[in-house]
Design a protein around this motif. Sequence first.
Motif, mmCIF file in Angstrom:
data_model
loop_
_atom_site.group_PDB
_atom_site.id
_atom_site.type_symbol
_atom_site.label_atom_id
_atom_site.label_comp_id
_atom_site.label_asym_id
_atom_site.label_seq_id
_atom_site.Cartn_x
_atom_site.Cartn_y
_atom_site.Cartn_z
ATOM 1 N N TYR A 10 0.822 -1.220 0.000
ATOM 2 C CA TYR A 10 0.000 0.000 0.000
ATOM 3 C C TYR A 10 0.855 1.269 0.000
ATOM 4 O O TYR A 10 1.777 1.408 0.794
ATOM 5 N N ALA A 42 -6.840 -4.379 -5.947
ATOM 6 C CA ALA A 42 -6.479 -3.165 -6.681
ATOM 7 C C ALA A 42 -7.161 -3.117 -8.039
ATOM 8 O O ALA A 42 -7.808 -2.136 -8.384
ATOM 9 N N PRO A 149 -5.489 -0.902 -3.643
ATOM 10 C CA PRO A 149 -5.547 0.240 -4.555
ATOM 11 C C PRO A 149 -4.657 1.376 -4.045
ATOM 12 O O PRO A 149 -4.387 1.465 -2.847
#
Length: 283
Positions: A10, A42, A149
């Motif tokens: 991340y 993601a 993400p």
Amino acid sequence: MASVKRGATYVEKGGVGKTTSAAHIAVAAHNMGHEVLLIDLAGTQNDLATHFGITISEDGETNGVSIDAPISAVFGDDWAFLRDNIDDLLDRMTFSTDEGPDLIPADPGLGGADNNLANVPLEERYQKLDGFVEDLVADAYDLVIFDLPGKEDNIALNGLFAARSVVAPLKPGAFERDQLQKLDATLAEISADLNIDLGLTLVIPTIISSRETLSESFVDHVNSEYPEIVGEPVTKTADIGQNQNAGRTLYAVPDDELYATGKRAREAYSANTEQLLTQLTDR
Ligand SMILES: Nc1ncnc2c1ncn2[C@@H]1O[C@H](COP(=O)(O)OP(=O)(O)O)[C@@H](O)[C@H]1O
Ligand SMILES: [Mg+2]
């Protein structure tokens, strides 16, 4: 009770090597004897399925495999029913890769799941994925890696809550100093919001070229900021992108087909994986 080590790649930024790091760490850990599950939350173009040469077909008609039980279901209203009524649910969610780790691919439903989570009461909103890991994953694997993400949405927060441990790849750039400060601030804020102890476990300088002075000074800077948790810098190499396009990591490539930079990058990922595994606690 079964337990499993958890980590999440991340950084609130795209294109820094999160997905590449998740894939390489997963395969390196498998080669060190771990039972590894990769979970793709993601889901951009450069997704983990593609990395492992798995083509997901969305209409179920074209070439490729279709997703029977998507990861987005974990975040939905019917989850408890599915979990309690489908015996082979985890098997139906996972795909085997050629390189060892199993994979739960991203699915198009994640965007909608992120929106729906906004309507879930706060005390349950960020714990869905953690529950999934406890209920189904912990019995079957000993390491789970979430590829998150590059933004702080409800899905990423679920990943951070489930992992508690962040692997942050950082690449040299104009805003390098800001990047590090922002990362620390974001993680502190999320820890406070979710009332958890969210730790930065490994910082990996990536896409590092010994020919670029910016790269060298960046590595020095990261080393001085995070002396305890900085990993081995991952060399910039054309081998990474080329093999991603061919559906494999550097671990699936014979030595004589790699440049010297590719071999160095692969060694760095092995060292980083060892370092990570010693830092992650069983939960
Ligand atoms: N060590 C490396 N050397 C060269 N290119 C790399 C390296 N690591 C990643 N890349 C490339 O950088 C791009 C972004 O990497 P990716 O892992 O998809 O980042 P993110 O998941 O953070 O968006 C990809 O095109 C990838 O092939
Ligand atoms: Mg990515």
